[in-house]
Design an enzyme around this catalytic site. Structure first.
Site, mmCIF file in Angstrom:
data_model
loop_
_atom_site.group_PDB
_atom_site.id
_atom_site.type_symbol
_atom_site.label_atom_id
_atom_site.label_comp_id
_atom_site.label_asym_id
_atom_site.label_seq_id
_atom_site.Cartn_x
_atom_site.Cartn_y
_atom_site.Cartn_z
ATOM 1 N N HIS A 213 5.389 -2.311 -9.399
ATOM 2 C CA HIS A 213 4.673 -3.058 -8.359
ATOM 3 C C HIS A 213 5.029 -4.533 -8.494
ATOM 4 O O HIS A 213 4.166 -5.397 -8.672
ATOM 5 C CB HIS A 213 3.163 -2.837 -8.493
ATOM 6 C CG HIS A 213 2.369 -3.137 -7.247
ATOM 7 N ND1 HIS A 213 1.505 -2.254 -6.640
ATOM 8 C CD2 HIS A 213 2.320 -4.261 -6.490
ATOM 9 C CE1 HIS A 213 0.942 -2.824 -5.571
ATOM 10 N NE2 HIS A 213 1.422 -4.033 -5.452
ATOM 11 N N GLU B 83 -2.729 2.494 0.228
ATOM 12 C CA GLU B 83 -3.454 1.221 0.376
ATOM 13 C C GLU B 83 -3.954 1.064 1.811
ATOM 14 O O GLU B 83 -3.209 1.304 2.752
ATOM 15 C CB GLU B 83 -2.570 0.003 0.055
ATOM 16 C CG GLU B 83 -2.271 -0.198 -1.402
ATOM 17 C CD GLU B 83 -1.426 -1.427 -1.647
ATOM 18 O OE1 GLU B 83 -1.520 -2.398 -0.869
ATOM 19 O OE2 GLU B 83 -0.629 -1.410 -2.606
ATOM 20 N N GLN C 17 -1.552 -8.399 -10.604
ATOM 21 C CA GLN C 17 -2.662 -8.969 -9.835
ATOM 22 C C GLN C 17 -3.988 -8.957 -10.581
ATOM 23 O O GLN C 17 -4.900 -9.722 -10.225
ATOM 24 C CB GLN C 17 -2.811 -8.199 -8.526
ATOM 25 C CG GLN C 17 -1.608 -8.377 -7.614
ATOM 26 C CD GLN C 17 -1.766 -7.658 -6.298
ATOM 27 O OE1 GLN C 17 -1.342 -6.519 -6.134
ATOM 28 N NE2 GLN C 17 -2.393 -8.292 -5.348
ATOM 29 N N GLU D 155 -3.639 -12.624 -5.136
ATOM 30 C CA GLU D 155 -3.024 -12.133 -3.904
ATOM 31 C C GLU D 155 -1.665 -12.794 -3.671
ATOM 32 O O GLU D 155 -1.422 -13.439 -2.653
ATOM 33 C CB GLU D 155 -3.965 -12.341 -2.729
ATOM 34 C CG GLU D 155 -3.468 -11.774 -1.406
ATOM 35 C CD GLU D 155 -2.852 -10.401 -1.558
ATOM 36 O OE1 GLU D 155 -3.551 -9.509 -2.028
ATOM 37 O OE2 GLU D 155 -1.661 -10.244 -1.232
ATOM 38 N N TRP D 156 -0.788 -12.666 -4.677
ATOM 39 C CA TRP D 156 0.603 -13.116 -4.575
ATOM 40 C C TRP D 156 0.713 -14.573 -4.111
ATOM 41 O O TRP D 156 0.030 -15.433 -4.720
ATOM 42 C CB TRP D 156 1.399 -12.135 -3.730
ATOM 43 C CG TRP D 156 1.255 -10.717 -4.203
ATOM 44 C CD1 TRP D 156 0.630 -9.695 -3.566
ATOM 45 C CD2 TRP D 156 1.706 -10.167 -5.452
ATOM 46 N NE1 TRP D 156 0.669 -8.543 -4.325
ATOM 47 C CE2 TRP D 156 1.331 -8.804 -5.488
ATOM 48 C CE3 TRP D 156 2.413 -10.679 -6.554
ATOM 49 C CZ2 TRP D 156 1.614 -7.970 -6.574
ATOM 50 C CZ3 TRP D 156 2.700 -9.855 -7.634
ATOM 51 C CH2 TRP D 156 2.310 -8.504 -7.630
ATOM 52 N N ASN E 187 6.345 0.431 -5.293
ATOM 53 C CA ASN E 187 5.398 -0.028 -4.285
ATOM 54 C C ASN E 187 6.134 -0.951 -3.309
ATOM 55 O O ASN E 187 6.643 -2.003 -3.700
ATOM 56 C CB ASN E 187 4.249 -0.805 -4.927
ATOM 57 C CG ASN E 187 3.281 -1.302 -3.876
ATOM 58 O OD1 ASN E 187 2.494 -0.543 -3.333
ATOM 59 N ND2 ASN E 187 3.351 -2.591 -3.555
ATOM 60 N N GLU E 188 6.181 -0.546 -2.054
ATOM 61 C CA GLU E 188 6.664 -1.384 -0.952
ATOM 62 C C GLU E 188 8.022 -2.047 -1.242
ATOM 63 O O GLU E 188 8.116 -3.289 -1.365
ATOM 64 C CB GLU E 188 5.623 -2.445 -0.611
ATOM 65 C CG GLU E 188 4.318 -1.869 -0.141
ATOM 66 C CD GLU E 188 3.372 -2.903 0.440
ATOM 67 O OE1 GLU E 188 3.599 -4.117 0.248
ATOM 68 O OE2 GLU E 188 2.399 -2.513 1.086
ATOM 69 N N TYR F 15 -2.019 -1.656 7.022
ATOM 70 C CA TYR F 15 -2.961 -2.770 7.182
ATOM 71 C C TYR F 15 -3.196 -3.162 8.624
ATOM 72 O O TYR F 15 -4.305 -3.531 9.015
ATOM 73 C CB TYR F 15 -2.486 -3.996 6.377
ATOM 74 C CG TYR F 15 -2.698 -3.814 4.897
ATOM 75 C CD1 TYR F 15 -1.708 -3.279 4.076
ATOM 76 C CD2 TYR F 15 -3.934 -4.116 4.316
ATOM 77 C CE1 TYR F 15 -1.917 -3.075 2.720
ATOM 78 C CE2 TYR F 15 -4.158 -3.911 2.960
ATOM 79 C CZ TYR F 15 -3.136 -3.391 2.182
ATOM 80 O OH TYR F 15 -3.350 -3.184 0.841
ATOM 81 N N TRP G 128 -7.506 -0.529 -0.818
ATOM 82 C CA TRP G 128 -7.045 -1.758 -1.461
ATOM 83 C C TRP G 128 -8.113 -2.802 -1.242
ATOM 84 O O TRP G 128 -8.373 -3.189 -0.109
ATOM 85 C CB TRP G 128 -5.713 -2.276 -0.876
ATOM 86 C CG TRP G 128 -5.247 -3.465 -1.656
ATOM 87 C CD1 TRP G 128 -5.499 -4.769 -1.393
ATOM 88 C CD2 TRP G 128 -4.518 -3.417 -2.891
ATOM 89 N NE1 TRP G 128 -4.960 -5.556 -2.373
ATOM 90 C CE2 TRP G 128 -4.359 -4.756 -3.313
ATOM 91 C CE3 TRP G 128 -3.981 -2.407 -3.680
ATOM 92 C CZ2 TRP G 128 -3.690 -5.091 -4.486
ATOM 93 C CZ3 TRP G 128 -3.337 -2.727 -4.847
ATOM 94 C CH2 TRP G 128 -3.184 -4.073 -5.231
#
Ligand SMILES: N#[N+]C[C@@H]1[C@@H](O)[C@H](O)[C@@H](O)[C@@H]2O[C@H]12
Length: 438
Positions: free
Chosen positions: A120, A348, A20, A401-402, A164-165, A293, A394
């Protein structure tokens, strides 16, 4: 609320990820990742943008570390680009390792504690071409890669996050198809998730030998799932979705098994569930990283494959369309800590805002309010017994952003992508004052 209301050893940090921010996508021996391929595929990313340059952090890391220092963060969470440090399954790329050695040394010089995320999402293309996360061998390739990082950086870096996730890697990458590699197959998602968890376990196993004085954990998506209405059916599907979104990635690591309701519904839909290596997957970890989030509101919908629909809530939303729900952070901190009895970091938390720059200023009062309310809920959880050790915002600067490309700005620092100039938003200035209050 002041910084001193938190425990003296509580860590405030800021987080980023390699693909990113780094750019230099084909420089100094870096080989392609699945995100290089995906972002170069027309139609995959908003405005057909990519991470070729991003924030040019590869060349500007010293300036960025100075910003981290100036704001007053205790720690910096960043990820290592696997394709930047490995040319193939065996050969290291010394120039890639050099970059991270310089980054780590500069952080330590500035008294900033490095937290490394090993993976990530930027899987090397050479592994995807061997089957990627669908290939069982990837767990040992990941162990080899992790070991090289532990051997090169473990003398100075004592806080590590394996993945990550994994929910995003498996469900967004292999079921919903909106992330690399863009597959749309639920069985593949379940398979890749199991291999991600196996890779995590093998990495922890190597870590115990190679960084004996270090701490290692995993970071999970952690969303508060709530019933849309107070009906038995909605409560049932909320439990189911909580297991599919959260428990599926936490339970195996602590209990060595997948959550039963989610497992049953997947098997009822003809999905094979994997059990191999649960002893590896459940190797003892030192902490969980929580990425929080928002919440997800779910409604019973028998016509749907998993009997639920997600409902749009009424609360104020961020630019991502996510409700601002700080109470959910408190709820999930209590839930995760009380269920797994494992120390936590918020790895995050932050928001995408309608950030506009005028004369070098960004008046993101909404982000200050977002951070304040989430800090307050984190503090409340600590007071209610949660062993919460730190909080990473974050993110440092606006970045790629992907699937949203550069259209969503999560940073506390504004990135002008044409000039690569960085501008502290009002939220960064507020944080500087908050963190000075030690
Ligand atoms: N979307 N969004 C923002 C943020 C994303 O930029 C991070 O890379 C992920 O770890 C996590 O999804 C959260």
């Amino acid at each position: 609320m002041e910084r001193n209301d938190f425990p003296k050893d509580f860590i405030f940090g800021v987080a980023t990820a390699s693909y990113q921010i780094e750019g230099a996508y084909n420089e100094d021996g870096k080989v392609p990742s699945i995100w290089d391929v995906f972002s170069h595929t027309p139609g995959k990313i908003k405005n057909n943008e990519n991470g070729d340059v991003a924030c040019d952090h590869y060349h500007r890391y010293e300036e960025d570390i100075k910003i981290i220092k100036d704001i007053g963060f205790d720690a910096y969470r960043f990820s290592i680009s696997w394709p930047r440090v490995m040319k193939n399954t065996k050969e290291k790329n010394e120039k890639g390792l050099d970059f991270y050695n310089k980054l780590i040394d500069k952080l330590l010089e500035n008294n900033i504690t490095p937290f490394i995320t090993i993976y990530h999402w930027d899987l090397p293309l050479f592994l995807y071409e061997k089957g990627g996360w669908l290939n069982d061998d990837i767990a040992l390739y990941f162990q080899d890669y992790s070991s090289i990082l532990f051997q090169n950086f473990g003398d100075r870096v004592k806080h590590w996050i394996t993945l990550n996730e994994p929910w995003c890697s498996s469900f967004l990458g292999y079921f919903y198809g909106i992330h690399a590699p863009g597959h749309k197959n639920l069985q593949e998602a379940i398979k890749t998730d199991h291999n991600l968890l196996r890779a995590h376990g093998y990495s922890v196993e190597a870590f115990r030998d190679l960084v004996k004085d270090g701490k290692i954990g995993i970071t999970n998506v952690t969303t508060k799932v709530e019933p849309a209405d107070e009906t038995e059916e909605d409560f049932y599907v909320a439990l189911l979705v909580d297991e599919l979104t959260n428990g599926w990635f936490y339970d195996p690591i602590i209990f060595g098994r997948y959550p039963e309701n989610a497992r049953a519904i997947l098997q009822r839909n003809g999905i094979e569930i994997f059990e191999n290596d649960m002893n590896i997957i459940s190797k003892k970890i030192d902490f969980f990283g929580i990425n929080y989030y928002t919440r997800q509101l779910v409604k019973y919908a028998p016509e749907e494959p998993f009997m639920f629909r997600t409902i749009e809530g009424e609360l104020e939303k961020t630019e991502m369309g996510w409700e601002i729900y700080p109470e959910g952070l408190y709820d999930m901190l209590l839930k995760i800590y009380n269920r797994y009895k494992t120390p936590l970091y918020i790895t995050e938390n932050g928001m995408a805002g309608p950030d506009k720059i005028e004369n070098g200023k960004v008046h993101d009062t909404y982000r200050i309010n977002y951070l304040k309310s989430h800090f307050e809920n984190a503090l409340k959880a600590i007071k209610d017994g949660v062993d919460l050790k730190g909080y990473f915002i974050w993110t440092l600067m606006d970045n790629f952003e992907w699937a949203e490309g550069y259209s969503k700005r999560f940073g506390i620092v504004y990135t002008d992508y044409t000039t690569q100039k960085r501008y502290l938003k009002d939220s960064a200035i507020w944080l500087k004052k908050f963190l000075e209050g030690k």
